[in-house]
Enzyme design. Structure first.
Site, PDB file in Angstrom:
ATOM      1  N   VAL A   8       0.876  -1.173   0.000  1.00  0.00           N
ATOM      2  CA  VAL A   8       0.000   0.000   0.000  1.00  0.00           C
ATOM      3  C   VAL A   8       0.910   1.218   0.000  1.00  0.00           C
ATOM      4  O   VAL A   8       2.079   1.140   0.369  1.00  0.00           O
ATOM      5  CB  VAL A   8      -0.979   0.036   1.207  1.00  0.00           C
ATOM      6  CG1 VAL A   8      -2.024  -1.053   1.087  1.00  0.00           C
ATOM      7  CG2 VAL A   8      -0.232  -0.050   2.523  1.00  0.00           C
ATOM      8  N   SER A   9       0.362   2.358  -0.420  1.00  0.00           N
ATOM      9  CA  SER A   9       1.195   3.548  -0.583  1.00  0.00           C
ATOM     10  C   SER A   9       1.457   4.303   0.711  1.00  0.00           C
ATOM     11  O   SER A   9       2.484   4.959   0.840  1.00  0.00           O
ATOM     12  CB  SER A   9       0.556   4.500  -1.596  1.00  0.00           C
ATOM     13  OG  SER A   9       0.472   3.854  -2.842  1.00  0.00           O
ATOM     14  N   THR A  10       0.545   4.239   1.663  1.00  0.00           N
ATOM     15  CA  THR A  10       0.714   5.025   2.896  1.00  0.00           C
ATOM     16  C   THR A  10       0.369   4.186   4.119  1.00  0.00           C
ATOM     17  O   THR A  10      -0.313   3.160   4.028  1.00  0.00           O
ATOM     18  CB  THR A  10      -0.204   6.268   2.901  1.00  0.00           C
ATOM     19  OG1 THR A  10      -1.568   5.827   2.980  1.00  0.00           O
ATOM     20  CG2 THR A  10      -0.005   7.126   1.658  1.00  0.00           C
ATOM     21  N   GLN A  13      -3.355   3.397   4.785  1.00  0.00           N
ATOM     22  CA  GLN A  13      -4.054   2.362   4.028  1.00  0.00           C
ATOM     23  C   GLN A  13      -3.883   1.009   4.715  1.00  0.00           C
ATOM     24  O   GLN A  13      -2.916   0.775   5.434  1.00  0.00           O
ATOM     25  CB  GLN A  13      -3.539   2.319   2.595  1.00  0.00           C
ATOM     26  CG  GLN A  13      -3.881   3.570   1.815  1.00  0.00           C
ATOM     27  CD  GLN A  13      -3.241   3.584   0.438  1.00  0.00           C
ATOM     28  OE1 GLN A  13      -2.092   3.194   0.281  1.00  0.00           O
ATOM     29  NE2 GLN A  13      -3.993   4.035  -0.551  1.00  0.00           N
TER      30      GLN A  13
END
Length: 182
Positions: A8-10, A13
């Site tokens: 996931v990007s962050t 998330q």
């Protein structure tokens, strides 16, 4: 061994859905990162690539979880294939280098990478053209204002003052003064 990789990007998330998919697909070991897919320096991905060996398979929830860049995805897929490791995507069943169509899959990924690169060049060129049309100037900012440039040219061409002397008075190099157009 069957490895899984999720991303996931962050930190905001949640990885739970991806991890659930990978567990359901039979992954024995799952590694995951919380970093952008554009970042090629993902520690858990690096750990995964170092851990896999001939006969292993890497399963991903979707190709964009492995990489957001098609060229990077192709590089990872080729590196895995060269190491004798299969790659499968749950969301895109065509991405399966464990099948007889592995070379076709890699060729399609390579073509996608070329098309993406061409599209990126086109977008960049269009963006630059629009910016130029909107009056954006590219390159480094001028060291001298228009008024200073006119004064320097006058001192150099009319008064005969040396570029070095003029440059010192404006705190720029003699080459900057010499390059000024008449």
């Amino acid at each position: 061994m069957i490895f899984g990789y999720a991303r996931v990007s962050t930190n905001a998330q949640d990885l739970a859905t991806q991890i659930g998919q990978l567990e359901a697909a039979g992954c024995e070991r799952i590694l995951h990162d919380k970093l952008s897919g554009l970042n090629t320096q993902r520690p858990q991905l690096k750990k995964l690539l170092e851990a896999v060996g001939r006969g292993d398979t890497v399963i991903i929830p979707a190709t964009d979880r492995l990489s957001r860049d098609t060229a990077d995805l192709l590089t990872i897929a080729r590196d895995l294939k060269a190491a004798g490791v299969g790659l499968r995507s749950i969301a895109e069943p065509i991405i399966d280098t464990t099948s007889d169509l592995a070379n076709v899959v890699l060729a399609v990924l390579g073509l996608a990478a070329k098309l993406e690169h061409k599209r990126l060049r086109e977008w960049t060129a269009a963006g630059r053209a629009k910016a130029k049309a909107d009056g954006v100037k590219f390159g480094p900012k001028p060291k001298l204002t228009l008024h200073q440039q006119r004064e320097a040219i006058s001192r150099r061409d009319i008064d005969g003052e040396s570029p070095a002397s003029i440059g010192r008075s404006f705190n720029v190099s003699r080459q900057t003064i010499s390059r000024l157009a008449k």
